[in-house]
Each structure stands twice: as structure tokens, then as C-alpha cells.
Enzyme design. Structure first.
Site, short mmCIF file in Angstrom:
data_model
loop_
_atom_site.label_atom_id
_atom_site.label_comp_id
_atom_site.label_asym_id
_atom_site.label_seq_id
_atom_site.Cartn_x
_atom_site.Cartn_y
_atom_site.Cartn_z
N LYS A 109 0.87 -1.19 0.00
CA LYS A 109 0.00 0.00 0.00
C LYS A 109 0.90 1.24 0.00
CE LYS A 109 -3.96 0.65 2.31
NZ LYS A 109 -5.05 0.76 1.33
N1 PMP Z 1 -7.14 -2.64 -3.33
C1 PMP Z 1 -6.64 -1.41 -3.06
C2 PMP Z 1 -5.89 -0.68 -4.12
C3 PMP Z 1 -6.87 -0.85 -1.80
O1 PMP Z 1 -6.39 0.36 -1.51
C4 PMP Z 1 -7.61 -1.57 -0.83
C5 PMP Z 1 -7.90 -0.96 0.51
N2 PMP Z 1 -6.88 -1.22 1.44
C6 PMP Z 1 -8.08 -2.85 -1.15
C7 PMP Z 1 -7.82 -3.34 -2.42
C8 PMP Z 1 -8.80 -3.68 -0.15
O2 PMP Z 1 -7.94 -4.15 0.87
P1 PMP Z 1 -8.44 -4.40 2.35
O3 PMP Z 1 -9.58 -5.33 2.26
O4 PMP Z 1 -7.28 -5.00 3.04
O5 PMP Z 1 -8.82 -3.08 2.91
#
Ligand code: PMP
Length: 306
Positions: free
Chosen positions: A157
């Protein structure tokens, strides 16, 4: 947005107004930071705030940090502890969003990753819904492509990479859609601007593999487990063609912010009957209970703050 009262900053919990960085900060100039996003869910009956999968979130954050050549003494356990302390100090009794950030803190000129000072901050604030129409979202295919793992690691991220998400989201909203789906360089479905994506075709739950430049979502992982264990759904992780999306029976997005968001229209075409369909409805219900500690089998996912 109401600002938090406190922040974890440079190793201590301090008043939020004291958590400040200078304009030369490396991360601010070059995007050399990575963030997390996790939720705390208030359970009114138990008068308890539950953190959802904090260890998994902090493990992913520390992995993003490793990709950026950062070194920390912290472990997922110690970061969970800091978050608990912060939340207790804020004494929130409502749903919250927690934003940890790892960043290159030096105030210098020069693009690189190594030999710099790494810092961690954490803040928490009240938070509700992210996608306004979370039971009937209308999405489009973005004209932008998802960043490739060989450009910026898609499974981290990484803050700088979110400029890609920002282009995708802004163009979608300005064109009147609620969200956008984004394709990989070779034209397969990758994910939403900040959500993973799932479809149901012929009764099979299908989602792109983690090698299609998706963020390895913790909601994604949770929904896969619920779908197999609770609904007995067969699951496939494979490439998805754009036109399969037009033909699928159900489509939904998952993410910490978006939770389980039903997509009922894509580019003005109805998905199924154009309303939220049964599997999505069931998964939303199950997920909604699990995150508040209301499903015994999934208490392992939540950790009480108070
Ligand atoms: N894809 C992206 C690009 C994101 O920013 C997120 C949010 N964190 C997700 C998918 C979903 O991930 P998560 O379920 O861990 O929040």
C-alpha cells in the site's frame, strides 16, 4: 471531517496538533511512504470496540515497509498494542477508521529508498460508509490502467501509487459513476480504485489472482473464507475478462472502507436483475456480523479494545 485528538508520532502518543512534518519531508515530496487502513467496529450490546484483523493489517503494513527498504523494531503485536492505547485515549464509542503510516522522514533532496530515517504514525477517527450506494453501486471501467508490479509494487500500500487510484476514482465520480474497475496492462480485470473485486458466474465465486496487480486485501481473504465455509460456494482465483463482467450474475467490491459493496450496474448495463442478489446479500450480512464479533466461529478475527 473532525480531526482526531491524538496521534502516535515519533514513538509517543501526542496531541494531534503536535504531529507535524516539514515541507521537505521525503515522503511528502516523493511518495516514499506506505499506509494501512483498518476499522474498529462498535458493538452496542457488548459496549465494546472490536479491531478487525489488526495483526493481518499490521503484517501487511510491515511488508509494505520492507518493500520500501524500511526497518522497524515494531511487530504486528506491538503496533496493535499502540493502536489499542491510542483508541483508549480517544475513548471512541462508535465505528472508527485507523490510519497507520510508515514514511521516509528525512528533510532532504534526493530520490532513493536506502539510508533514510523511517517513522511510523497512527491516527484514528470516526468513520461510516465509504461508497455511498453500497447496495446498488454503478461502476465503469477506468481508462487508466492499474499500476504494474514492475512499476510500483501493487501488493504494497505504497502512498505514491495511490495517485493511480486517485485518477481512477476522480474520473469515475466526475462521469457520474460510484466507482471504477481497473484493468491490468494486458487487459484483465484487476480491482477497483481501492477495493478488490469478485463476481459470481454459474454459481462460482471468481476473483482475480494476487498476481494480477491487486492489493492483497484482508477483506478479500475474509470474504473468501466466509464464502467457502458458510455458503459452500466454489471459489476460483483466475484472470477475468472484461466482458465476463457484463455477463456475470453478481458483482461486488471488498475493502476495509467499502466493506462488501454490491455493484448492480456496469457502464449502464444491469448485473443480474440490476438489484443486489442473494450471495452478495448473504456475504454482506455475514461480514457485518463477523466484524462486530457476533459470529462465534470468527471471533478470531476481532480484538477488543476495552
Ligand atoms: N485494493 C486497493 C488498491 C486498496 O487500496 C484496498 C484498501 N486497502 C483494497 C484493495 C482492499 O484491501 P483491504 O480489504 O485489506 O482493505
Amino acid at each position: 471531517m473532525t480531526l482526531p485528538k491524538y496521534a502516535y508520532f515519533q514513538g509517543n502518543i501526542v496531541p494531534y496538533s503536535e504531529a507535524k512534518v516539514g515541507v521537505l519531508t521525503h515522503a511528502l515530496n516523493y511518495g516514499t511512504a506506505a499506509f494501512g487502513g483498518l476499522r474498529g467496529y462498535w458493538n452496542e450490546d457488548e459496549q465494546q470496540l472490536y479491531l478487525f484483523r489488526p495483526h493481518d493489517h499490521f503484517k501487511r503494513l510491515l511488508n509494505s515497509a520492507r518493500l520500501l527498504c524500511m526497518e522497524f523494531e515494531h511487530t504486528p503485536e506491538s503496533l496493535t498494542q499502540v493502536t489499542m492505547d491510542l483508541l483508549r485515549q480517544e475513548s471512541y464509542k462508535e465505528d472508527v477508521y485507523i490510519r497507520p503510516l510508515v514514511y521516509k522522514a528525512d528533510e532532504i533532496i534526493g530520490v532513493k529508498l536506502h539510508g533514510l530515517t523511517d517513522e511510523i504514525s497512527i491516527v484514528a477517527l470516526p468513520f461510516g460508509r465509504y461508497v455511498a450506494n453500497d447496495t446498488n453501486a454503478h461502476v465503469t471501467f477506468s481508462s487508466w490502467r492499474r499500476i504494474d508490479d514492475n512499476v510500483i509494487p501493487a501488493r504494497g500500500k505504497i502512498s505514491g501509487a495511490y495517485v493511480n487510484s486517485a485518477f481512477i476514482k476522480t474520473d469515475a465520480l466526475r462521469a457520474g459513476f460510484d466507482e471504477a474497475l481497473v484493468l491490468t496492462q494486458d487487459g484483465h480485470l484487476s480491482e477497483g480504485s481501492a477495493e478488490n473485486v469478485f463476481m459470481i458466474r454459474e454459481g462460482v465465486l471468481i476473483t482475480p489472482p494476487v498476481t494480477d496487480n491487486v492489493l492483497e486485501g484482508i477483506t478479500r481473504r475474509s470474504v473468501l473464507e466466509l464464502a467457502v465455509n458458510e455458503l459452500g460456494l466454489p471459489v476460483e482465483e483466475r484472470h477475468i475478462d472484461r466482458t465476463e463482467v457484463y455477463l456475470c450474475e453478481e458483482l461486488f467490491l471488498t475493502g476495509t472502507a467499502a466493506q462488501v459493496t454490491a455493484v448492480t450496474r456496469v457502464n449502464h448495463r444491469d448485473i443480474g436483475a440490476g438489484v443486489m442478489e442473494p450471495y452478495t446479500t448473504r456475504l454482506r450480512e455475514l461480514f457485518g456480523k463477523a466484524v462486530r464479533g457476533q459470529l462465534e466461529a470468527y471471533r478470531k478475527w476481532v480484538e477488543p479494545v476495552y
